[in-house]
Write a protein that holds these residues in place. Structure first.
Motif, PDB file in Angstrom:
ATOM      1  N   ALA A   1       6.256 -29.860  -4.248  1.00  0.00           N
ATOM      2  CA  ALA A   1       6.949 -28.753  -4.349  1.00  0.00           C
ATOM      3  C   ALA A   1       8.462 -29.041  -5.125  1.00  0.00           C
ATOM      4  CB  ALA A   1       7.261 -28.300  -3.227  1.00  0.00           C
ATOM      5  N   GLU A   2       8.939 -28.405  -6.312  1.00  0.00           N
ATOM      6  CA  GLU A   2      10.126 -28.464  -6.741  1.00  0.00           C
ATOM      7  C   GLU A   2      10.304 -30.014  -7.295  1.00  0.00           C
ATOM      8  OE1 GLU A   2      12.082 -26.048  -7.232  1.00  0.00           O
ATOM      9  OE2 GLU A   2      10.812 -24.454  -5.813  1.00  0.00           O
ATOM     10  N   LEU A   3       9.248 -30.605  -7.811  1.00  0.00           N
ATOM     11  CA  LEU A   3       9.273 -31.971  -8.629  1.00  0.00           C
ATOM     12  C   LEU A   3       8.637 -31.974  -9.654  1.00  0.00           C
ATOM     13  CD1 LEU A   3       8.092 -33.835  -5.467  1.00  0.00           C
ATOM     14  CD2 LEU A   3      10.419 -33.678  -6.194  1.00  0.00           C
ATOM     15  N   TYR A   4       9.240 -32.944 -10.547  1.00  0.00           N
ATOM     16  CA  TYR A   4       8.695 -32.951 -12.014  1.00  0.00           C
ATOM     17  C   TYR A   4       7.428 -33.430 -12.092  1.00  0.00           C
ATOM     18  CZ  TYR A   4       8.383 -35.093 -16.870  1.00  0.00           C
ATOM     19  OH  TYR A   4       8.114 -35.249 -18.014  1.00  0.00           O
ATOM     20  N   GLN A   5       6.587 -32.779 -13.041  1.00  0.00           N
ATOM     21  CA  GLN A   5       5.186 -33.034 -13.367  1.00  0.00           C
ATOM     22  C   GLN A   5       5.180 -33.403 -14.744  1.00  0.00           C
ATOM     23  OE1 GLN A   5       2.408 -29.735 -12.935  1.00  0.00           O
ATOM     24  NE2 GLN A   5       0.901 -30.991 -12.386  1.00  0.00           N
ATOM     25  N   SER A   6       4.285 -34.489 -15.019  1.00  0.00           N
ATOM     26  CA  SER A   6       4.226 -34.954 -16.598  1.00  0.00           C
ATOM     27  C   SER A   6       3.420 -33.842 -17.308  1.00  0.00           C
ATOM     28  CB  SER A   6       3.627 -36.204 -16.720  1.00  0.00           C
ATOM     29  OG  SER A   6       2.021 -36.067 -16.282  1.00  0.00           O
ATOM     30  N   LYS A   7       3.371 -34.116 -18.605  1.00  0.00           N
ATOM     31  CA  LYS A   7       2.565 -33.316 -19.563  1.00  0.00           C
ATOM     32  C   LYS A   7       1.189 -33.301 -19.498  1.00  0.00           C
ATOM     33  CE  LYS A   7       5.804 -33.387 -23.449  1.00  0.00           C
ATOM     34  NZ  LYS A   7       6.097 -33.979 -24.849  1.00  0.00           N
TER      35      LYS A   7
ATOM     36  N   GLY B   1      -0.062 -33.397 -16.473  1.00  0.00           N
ATOM     37  CA  GLY B   1      -0.338 -32.697 -15.058  1.00  0.00           C
ATOM     38  C   GLY B   1      -0.257 -33.763 -14.008  1.00  0.00           C
ATOM     39  N   ARG B   2       0.168 -35.232 -14.028  1.00  0.00           N
ATOM     40  CA  ARG B   2       0.330 -36.083 -13.108  1.00  0.00           C
ATOM     41  C   ARG B   2       1.558 -36.226 -12.451  1.00  0.00           C
ATOM     42  NH1 ARG B   2      -0.338 -40.758 -15.228  1.00  0.00           N
ATOM     43  NH2 ARG B   2      -1.124 -41.785 -13.296  1.00  0.00           N
ATOM     44  N   TYR B   3       1.748 -36.617 -11.389  1.00  0.00           N
ATOM     45  CA  TYR B   3       3.138 -37.092 -10.826  1.00  0.00           C
ATOM     46  C   TYR B   3       2.740 -38.665 -10.570  1.00  0.00           C
ATOM     47  CZ  TYR B   3       3.439 -32.127  -9.502  1.00  0.00           C
ATOM     48  OH  TYR B   3       3.675 -30.947  -9.425  1.00  0.00           O
ATOM     49  N   THR B   4       4.156 -39.239 -11.111  1.00  0.00           N
ATOM     50  CA  THR B   4       4.176 -40.603 -10.982  1.00  0.00           C
ATOM     51  C   THR B   4       5.137 -41.083 -10.043  1.00  0.00           C
ATOM     52  OG1 THR B   4       5.932 -41.114 -12.814  1.00  0.00           O
ATOM     53  CG2 THR B   4       3.446 -40.910 -13.425  1.00  0.00           C
ATOM     54  N   MET B   5       4.979 -42.348  -9.086  1.00  0.00           N
ATOM     55  CA  MET B   5       5.861 -42.751  -8.410  1.00  0.00           C
ATOM     56  C   MET B   5       7.558 -42.709  -9.182  1.00  0.00           C
ATOM     57  SD  MET B   5       7.036 -44.587  -5.618  1.00  0.00           S
ATOM     58  CE  MET B   5       8.347 -45.595  -5.235  1.00  0.00           C
ATOM     59  N   LYS B   6       7.642 -43.314 -10.298  1.00  0.00           N
ATOM     60  CA  LYS B   6       8.755 -43.299 -11.080  1.00  0.00           C
ATOM     61  C   LYS B   6       9.640 -41.989 -11.189  1.00  0.00           C
ATOM     62  CE  LYS B   6      10.813 -45.046 -15.175  1.00  0.00           C
ATOM     63  NZ  LYS B   6      10.632 -45.527 -16.493  1.00  0.00           N
ATOM     64  N   ASP B   7       8.712 -41.010 -11.566  1.00  0.00           N
ATOM     65  CA  ASP B   7       9.248 -39.690 -11.746  1.00  0.00           C
ATOM     66  C   ASP B   7       9.785 -39.130 -10.464  1.00  0.00           C
ATOM     67  OD1 ASP B   7       9.024 -40.121 -14.594  1.00  0.00           O
ATOM     68  OD2 ASP B   7       6.927 -39.132 -14.598  1.00  0.00           O
ATOM     69  N   VAL B   8       8.927 -39.025  -9.690  1.00  0.00           N
ATOM     70  CA  VAL B   8       9.174 -38.389  -8.269  1.00  0.00           C
ATOM     71  C   VAL B   8      10.260 -38.972  -7.596  1.00  0.00           C
ATOM     72  CG1 VAL B   8       8.360 -38.007  -5.962  1.00  0.00           C
ATOM     73  CG2 VAL B   8       6.699 -37.578  -7.867  1.00  0.00           C
ATOM     74  N   LEU B   9      10.203 -40.325  -7.733  1.00  0.00           N
ATOM     75  CA  LEU B   9      11.523 -41.182  -7.009  1.00  0.00           C
ATOM     76  C   LEU B   9      12.857 -40.641  -7.585  1.00  0.00           C
ATOM     77  CD1 LEU B   9      12.934 -43.374  -5.211  1.00  0.00           C
ATOM     78  CD2 LEU B   9      12.113 -45.233  -6.944  1.00  0.00           C
ATOM     79  N   ALA B  10      12.912 -40.884  -9.126  1.00  0.00           N
ATOM     80  CA  ALA B  10      14.085 -40.476  -9.827  1.00  0.00           C
ATOM     81  C   ALA B  10      14.624 -38.779  -9.593  1.00  0.00           C
ATOM     82  CB  ALA B  10      13.621 -40.517 -11.349  1.00  0.00           C
ATOM     83  N   ASP B  11      13.460 -38.085  -9.366  1.00  0.00           N
ATOM     84  CA  ASP B  11      13.712 -36.516  -9.327  1.00  0.00           C
ATOM     85  C   ASP B  11      14.286 -36.491  -7.995  1.00  0.00           C
ATOM     86  OD1 ASP B  11      13.836 -34.001 -10.263  1.00  0.00           O
ATOM     87  OD2 ASP B  11      11.516 -33.730  -9.879  1.00  0.00           O
ATOM     88  N   MET B  12      13.758 -37.205  -6.890  1.00  0.00           N
ATOM     89  CA  MET B  12      14.203 -36.911  -5.497  1.00  0.00           C
ATOM     90  C   MET B  12      15.853 -37.576  -5.517  1.00  0.00           C
ATOM     91  SD  MET B  12      11.403 -37.308  -2.607  1.00  0.00           S
ATOM     92  CE  MET B  12      10.394 -35.623  -2.564  1.00  0.00           C
TER      93      MET B  12
END
Length: 426
Positions: A33-39, A41-52
């Motif tokens: 919820a309210e987190l970045y998703q790659s093109k 359609g995947r969620y990566t540790m790096k992206d979720v960590l940076a987003d939060m």
């Protein structure tokens, strides 16, 4: 459904614990919820960590700004991904985290499928989400969800656990019969390599064992007594001698069990050690958080402290496999002193050091130049254990040994050797 909530300041550790399971195929992401998703359609540790991390203000006054929770349905419950996702949404909404960024993982590495939720305890302005009476409110929410979705109540889980783990109950009478039943069950199911490890297992049943030495007609005898205790380990009854309980629970029987266990547990130690290592690499911030994460691996950690709060003993128990291992039995890198040092300063995590806690075969190659005579992984492990012990000793100024009796015995032998040496000189 049972909810286990923890607060931590280590966002990377909470996310890393779950994403590593995703990488191994032991978990999958149900919702973000309210987190970045790659093109893709995947969620990566790096992206979720940076987003939060970007959503936590730099001047945030809340130290433990990370929310980590596991929701555990009854073991017999079989829920679809859609049902688990909906339950997670409603749980977070009711607890006050509905507008927060959060990610939901479904773990399937053990028979009991469950979900983990990682979120933030502060909003974008740095204001803390209300956590007053959080655990009480959480219990009310899970009870409501159980009724709404017709789930097996968590009380039945507790009833099942209580039926499988009977404790000594002074109010029921027949204390000797209760003690006899518990001791025989424990000796039949569990493997342990010392009386100390046996005592840790027995503590779950409000029982303790003590060694006594007697002399009769000039001959010395060793014996055991069993003592009922309360939940804090305090004695609540006079000791019961093993001979008053019956055969198979006395000194000789227990010592035979210990000797057999020492051989039987050897092939099981690497598995337990790896579970502890992988858990410590998630950098748990509190002892309760460590216990919670180990429970998900099927391990129970019993930590013992002195009056000043220092950890002097730690034992890992696999109730299903029936083994109890002191930390020192896993290696010198897992002793009570190491864990005491870690929880004194969680930021300094030795368990992340690959040169100390890496693959045994890799460490063996690295140690070959230091000790060329070592020719197998076990000897390589011994060298690394000595290195870890030196580092811990230098850092905390103490030796790391769970078994104080063994340490005392070694000191006695050294003193005797010095006395003999002086006599020879004279």
């Amino acid at each position: 459904m049972i909810a286990k909530i923890s607060a931590t300041e280590n966002l990377g550790g909470a996310l890393g614990y779950n994403f590593k399971k995703v990488e191994k195929g032991e978990a999958n992401i149900l919702l973000a919820a309210e987190l970045y998703q790659s093109k893709e359609g995947r969620y990566t540790m790096k992206d979720v960590l940076a987003d939060m991390e970007a959503l936590v203000p730099k001047k945030c006054r809340t130290k433990k700004a990370v929310f980590h929770c596991s929701l555990n349905p009854h073991p017999d419950e079989k829920l679809s991904d859609e049902q688990l996702t909906q339950i997670a949404k409603e749980y977070m909404e009711a607890l006050g985290y509905g507008k927060q960024p959060y990610i939901v993982f479904k773990h399937n590495d053990i028979a009991r499928e469950h979900i983990h939720i990682v979120s933030l305890r502060v909003d974008e302005e740095g204001k803390k989400i209300n956590d007053r009476f959080e655990k009480r409110r959480s219990k009310q929410i899970t009870d409501t969800l159980e009724r709404k979705y017709n789930l097996i109540p968590s009380s039945k889980v507790n009833d099942k656990e209580d039926a499988e783990t009977p404790k000594v109950d002074m109010g029921k009478g027949n204390i000797k019969e209760q003690v006899a039943s518990i001791v025989r069950t424990v000796l039949k199911h569990y493997r342990f390599c010392s009386l100390g490890e046996l005592n840790v297992v027995l503590s779950k049943y409000n029982l303790a064992v003590e060694e006594v030495k007697m002399e009769f007609r000039g001959k010395k005898y060793d014996g055991l007594v069993y003592v009922p205790t309360d939940d804090k380990g305090g004695k609540v009854s006079t000791p019961i001698h093993a001979s008053d309980i019956g055969r198979g629970v006395g000194y000789t029987a227990v010592q035979n069990r210990i000797q057999k266990s020492k051989q039987n547990v050897k092939p099981l130690i690497p598995s337990v050690r790896n579970k502890v290592l992988q858990t410590m690499r998630t950098s748990p911030q509190t002892e309760e958080e460590l216990r919670q994460r180990l429970e998900e691996q099927g391990l129970r950690a019993v930590i013992r402290k002195n009056e000043s709060g220092r950890i002097y003993g730690i034992t890992f128990i696999d109730d299903k496999a029936g083994i109890a291992l002191n930390g020192s039995r896993l290696g010198k890198g897992y002793t009570a002193n190491v864990f005491n040092g870690y929880f004194s300063n969680p930021a300094h995590n030795l368990f992340l050091d690959e040169t100390l806690y890496g693959n045994p075969s890799v460490r063996l190659e690295q140690s070959a130049t230091v000790q060329p005579l070592q020719s197998n992984a076990e000897e390589g492990d011994n060298l690394i254990d000595e290195l870890i012990e030196d580092i811990v000793g230098d850092t905390f100024g103490t030796t790391s040994n769970d078994d104080w009796k063994e340490a005392a015995w070694q000191r006695k032998l050294r003193r005797q050797s010095k006395i003999k040496l002086r006599r020879r000189k004279h």
